[in-house]
Write an enzyme that holds these catalytic residues in place. Structure first.
Site, PDB file in Angstrom:
ATOM      1  N   HIS A 122       0.868  -1.182   0.000  1.00 55.02           N
ATOM      2  CA  HIS A 122       0.000   0.000   0.000  1.00 55.02           C
ATOM      3  C   HIS A 122       0.905   1.234   0.000  1.00 55.02           C
ATOM      4  O   HIS A 122       2.009   1.193   0.541  1.00 55.02           O
ATOM      5  CB  HIS A 122      -0.834  -0.054   1.282  1.00 55.02           C
ATOM      6  CG  HIS A 122      -1.929   0.948   1.384  1.00 55.02           C
ATOM      7  ND1 HIS A 122      -1.708   2.252   1.744  1.00 55.02           N
ATOM      8  CD2 HIS A 122      -3.261   0.836   1.177  1.00 55.02           C
ATOM      9  CE1 HIS A 122      -2.860   2.893   1.773  1.00 55.02           C
ATOM     10  NE2 HIS A 122      -3.830   2.063   1.431  1.00 55.02           N
ATOM     11  N   ASP A 199       2.978  -4.700   8.137  1.00 51.42           N
ATOM     12  CA  ASP A 199       1.780  -3.872   7.994  1.00 51.42           C
ATOM     13  C   ASP A 199       0.572  -4.800   8.121  1.00 51.42           C
ATOM     14  O   ASP A 199       0.254  -5.556   7.196  1.00 51.42           O
ATOM     15  CB  ASP A 199       1.833  -3.168   6.629  1.00 51.42           C
ATOM     16  CG  ASP A 199       0.516  -2.481   6.281  1.00 51.42           C
ATOM     17  OD1 ASP A 199      -0.455  -2.604   7.048  1.00 51.42           O
ATOM     18  OD2 ASP A 199       0.470  -1.822   5.220  1.00 51.42           O
ATOM     19  N   GLN A 202      -4.579  -5.242   6.942  1.00 55.58           N
ATOM     20  CA  GLN A 202      -5.588  -6.144   6.363  1.00 55.58           C
ATOM     21  C   GLN A 202      -5.535  -7.531   6.986  1.00 55.58           C
ATOM     22  O   GLN A 202      -6.159  -8.464   6.461  1.00 55.58           O
ATOM     23  CB  GLN A 202      -5.381  -6.258   4.844  1.00 55.58           C
ATOM     24  CG  GLN A 202      -5.538  -4.963   4.096  1.00 55.58           C
ATOM     25  CD  GLN A 202      -6.968  -4.439   4.086  1.00 55.58           C
ATOM     26  OE1 GLN A 202      -7.926  -5.150   4.388  1.00 55.58           O
ATOM     27  NE2 GLN A 202      -7.118  -3.171   3.753  1.00 55.58           N
ATOM     28  N   LYS A 225     -10.490  -0.763  10.609  1.00 56.38           N
ATOM     29  CA  LYS A 225     -10.618  -1.976   9.773  1.00 56.38           C
ATOM     30  C   LYS A 225     -10.955  -3.192  10.623  1.00 56.38           C
ATOM     31  O   LYS A 225     -11.112  -4.292  10.125  1.00 56.38           O
ATOM     32  CB  LYS A 225      -9.321  -2.201   8.993  1.00 56.38           C
ATOM     33  CG  LYS A 225      -9.054  -1.069   7.990  1.00 56.38           C
ATOM     34  CD  LYS A 225      -8.005  -1.431   7.002  1.00 56.38           C
ATOM     35  CE  LYS A 225      -7.419  -0.214   6.325  1.00 56.38           C
ATOM     36  NZ  LYS A 225      -8.129   0.164   5.099  1.00 56.38           N
ATOM     37  N   CYS A 363      -4.715   2.523  -3.690  1.00 59.90           N
ATOM     38  CA  CYS A 363      -3.437   2.981  -3.110  1.00 59.90           C
ATOM     39  C   CYS A 363      -2.319   1.969  -3.327  1.00 59.90           C
ATOM     40  O   CYS A 363      -1.464   1.787  -2.446  1.00 59.90           O
ATOM     41  CB  CYS A 363      -3.574   3.286  -1.617  1.00 59.90           C
ATOM     42  SG  CYS A 363      -4.752   4.566  -1.244  1.00 59.90           S
TER      43      CYS A 363
HETATM   44  N1  PMP Z   1      -1.760  -0.790   4.592  1.00 63.31           N
HETATM   45  C1  PMP Z   1      -2.714  -1.520   4.007  1.00 63.31           C
HETATM   46  C2  PMP Z   1      -2.374  -2.880   3.491  1.00 63.31           C
HETATM   47  C3  PMP Z   1      -4.004  -1.007   3.889  1.00 63.31           C
HETATM   48  O1  PMP Z   1      -4.958  -1.717   3.306  1.00 63.31           O
HETATM   49  C4  PMP Z   1      -4.280   0.284   4.401  1.00 63.31           C
HETATM   50  C5  PMP Z   1      -5.657   0.892   4.302  1.00 63.31           C
HETATM   51  N2  PMP Z   1      -6.259   0.809   3.066  1.00 63.31           N
HETATM   52  C6  PMP Z   1      -3.245   0.990   5.003  1.00 63.31           C
HETATM   53  C7  PMP Z   1      -2.004   0.423   5.087  1.00 63.31           C
HETATM   54  C8  PMP Z   1      -3.453   2.356   5.579  1.00 63.31           C
HETATM   55  O2  PMP Z   1      -4.354   2.314   6.628  1.00 63.31           O
HETATM   56  P1  PMP Z   1      -4.914   3.663   7.267  1.00 63.31           P
HETATM   57  O3  PMP Z   1      -5.450   4.469   6.111  1.00 63.31           O
HETATM   58  O4  PMP Z   1      -6.002   3.189   8.176  1.00 63.31           O
HETATM   59  O5  PMP Z   1      -3.814   4.341   7.957  1.00 63.31           O
END
Ligand code: PMP
Length: 404
Positions: A122, A199, A202, A225, A363
Site C-alpha cells: 500500500h 503492515d 488487512q 478496519k 493505493c
Molecule cells: N496498509 C494496508 C495494506 C491497507 O490496506 C491500508 C488501508 N487501506 C493501510 C495500510 C493504511 O491504513 P490507514 O489508512 O487506516 O492508515
C-alpha cells in the site's frame, strides 16, 4: 456456535436502503462498519463526559485514563505482546509506519543503506520509506510477486546485503488478498540482523496475530478496519528497539522535563504519544477488540473463508472476469476486472444497485503497474457478510453487464 444472523443484528447499518435497494456492503478492506457495542460505548463517553488523560486529578480524567490504559492491556493481550510498554497508540496504520520510518531511520539508517519492500505494498508502506530515503540517502529495493500474487520469497535472500537495515511488508495484501509468509520473511531477515515491520492493516481483522510467535520487530494496524473507530491505530514495537529510537513528535505527555536548555523524554510507551490522543477512539477500539475476541478470530476466518470460496466460484462462473490474486493462502479480498466493463463504470453502477465495492488502484500503484492495468474492482468481505450478499452482488453484476 457462530450465528451470522445474530451478528448482523449488531450492525444496524446493514438494514440501510440505498437508492431504494438493500445495502450490500462489500468494501470492508477500505473500512468496516461498527457494532452497536462500539458505537454505544463511544456515544456514552461523549454524553456522560470525558476528561483529558494522565494529567487531571478529577473523576472524569481518572475514568478516561483508566479506560484508555485498560485498552493498552486489551491490545497487548490481543496480539500477545510481551509488555504493555510495547503498545503505542497512533491515528492508524499510516501514522504507525511513518513513526517507524522516521524514528528508526533517524537512529539506524545511513547513506547507502537499503530498505526492502514488497511490490504489493500500500502507498502508506512505500511513501514514508521514500521520504526517509530522500532524507538519509538510502535506497529502496523491491521484492516482486508472481502472476498469482504470491511473493517471490526465494529471491529475498539475494536482495539482502550488509547494507539492508529493515524489511517492511504487508501481512495481507489489500488487493490480492494474499496472506504473506511473514514468519518466514522475519526468520530470513533476522538471520542477517535485518529488522522487519509488518503492515497488519488487512490481517488483524481476519486472522489471529501473535507478535511474539512472529518475532516481528514492529507491527502496525488501524482501528477502523477491525470494527473500531477511525482515527486510531496501534504500533507494536519490541521494547529494546522502541527504547533506542528517538521520539517521532514532540509535545505534551512525551516528555519527562522541559527547559529551554533541553528536554528529557518520558518512558515507553508515552515517549511516542505526544499531545492529546484520540482518547474515546482508543477506548472504542478496545471495545471492538473485545467484540472480535468474543466471536473468535478462528471462527471469523473460517466464515470469511467459506464466503471467499463462494464469491470466487461465482465470479469464475460469471464469465469475462479476470481475478487478480489467486494465491493458495488468501484472506477475504477479491480484485477483478470484467472484459467489457471498466472498473469505474462497474463500481458506479453497482452503487446505484445498492452494492458498495471499491474501484481504482486502492493505493497500490506499483501493484497495478506490475499487472499493466489502470484499476480493478475490489469486493472485500467481513464477519457480517453472508451468502445472500454475494448472490445480490452477482445479480447486480449481471444487470450492469447487460447494460453494455
Ligand atoms: N496498509 C494496508 C495494506 C491497507 O490496506 C491500508 C488501508 N487501506 C493501510 C495500510 C493504511 O491504513 P490507514 O489508512 O487506516 O492508515
Amino acid at each position: 456456535m457462530f450465528n451470522i444472523e445474530a451478528i448482523r443484528k449488531d450492525f444496524p447499518v446493514l438494514d440501510l436502503q440505498v437508492y431504494g435497494k438493500p445495502l450490500v456492503y462489500l468494501d470492508n478492506a477500505a473500512t468496516t462498519q461498527r457494532p452497536n457495542q462500539v458505537s454505544a460505548l463511544i456515544a456514552d463517553l461523549y454524553q456522560s463526559g470525558s476528561g483529558n488523560i494522565h494529567r487531571g486529578a478529577h473523576f472524569l480524567a481518572d475514568r478516561c485514563t483508566m479506560l484508555f490504559e485498560q485498552t493498552r492491556d486489551t491490545v497487548k493481550e490481543f496480539i500477545n505482546a510481551e509488555s504493555r510498554e510495547e503498545i503505542i497508540f497512533t491515528k492508524g496504520t499510516t501514522e504507525s509506519i511513518n513513526l517507524v520510518a522516521f524514528s528508526f531511520g533517524e537512529r539506524f539508517i545511513n547513506p547507502g543503506d537499503e530498505i526492502i519492500l514488497s511490490e504489493m505494498e500500500h502507498h502508506s508502506n512505500i511513501v514514508p520509506w521514500q521520504l526517509m530515503c530522500n532524507r538519509k540517502g538510502a535506497v529502496l529495493k523491491k521484492l516482486p510477486f508472481d502472476e498469482n500474487g504470491v511473493l517471490e520469497i526465494d529471491l529475498l535472500e539475494s536482495l539482502i546485503t550488509e547494507k539492508t537495515k529493515i524489511i517492511s511488508v504487508a501481512h495481507v495484501s489489500n488487493v490480492l488478498g494474499t496472506v504473506n509468509p511473514v514468519k518466514e520473511i522475519i526468520r530470513i531477515a533476522h538471520r542477517h540482523q535485518v529488522k522487519v515491520l509488518v503492515d497488519g492493516a488487512q490481517a488483524i481483522q481476519h486472522l489471529p496475530v501473535d507478535v511474539q510467535d512472529l518475532d516481528c520487530d514492529f507491527y502496525a494496524f488501524s482501528g477502523h478496519k477491525i470494527y473500531g473507530p477511525t482515527g486510531v491505530g496501534v504500533l507494536y514495537g519490541k521494547k529494546i528497539l522502541l527504547d533506542e529510537i528517538p521520539p517521532y513528535q514532540g509535545g505534551g505527555e512525551m516528555i519527562d522535563s522541559v527547559s529551554f536548555n533541553g528536554t528529557t523524554f518520558n518512558v515507553l510507551p508515552y515517549k511516542f504519544e505526544a499531545g492529546t490522543p484520540n482518547i474515546i477512539g482508543v477506548i472504542g477500539l478496545g471495545e471492538a477488540i473485545r467484540y472480535v475476541s468474543s466471536l473468535g478470530l478462528e471462527n471469523i476466518g473460517e466464515h470469511e473463508h467459506q464466503l471467499l470460496g463462494y464469491l470466487t466460484q461465482e465470479l469464475k462462473k460469471f464469465g469475462g472476469i479476470k481475478i487478480y490474486g489467486e494465491a493458495p493462502n488468501k484472506a477475504s479480498v477479491v480484485a477483478f476486472r470484467h472484459e467489457k466493463v471498466h472498473p469505474y463504470d462497474m463500481g458506479m453502477l453497482l452503487d446505484k444497485l445498492g452494492v458498495a465495492v471499491r474501484t481504482g488502484r486502492h493505493c497500490t500503484d506499483p501493484l497495478h503497474e506490475r499487472f499493466g492495468i489502470d484499476g480493478t474492482v475490489r469486493a472485500s468481505l467481513a464477519v457480517y457478510n453472508n451468502i445472500e450478499d454475494i448472490d445480490l452482488f452477482i445479480k447486480a453484476m449481471n444487470r450492469v453487464v447487460s447494460m453494455f
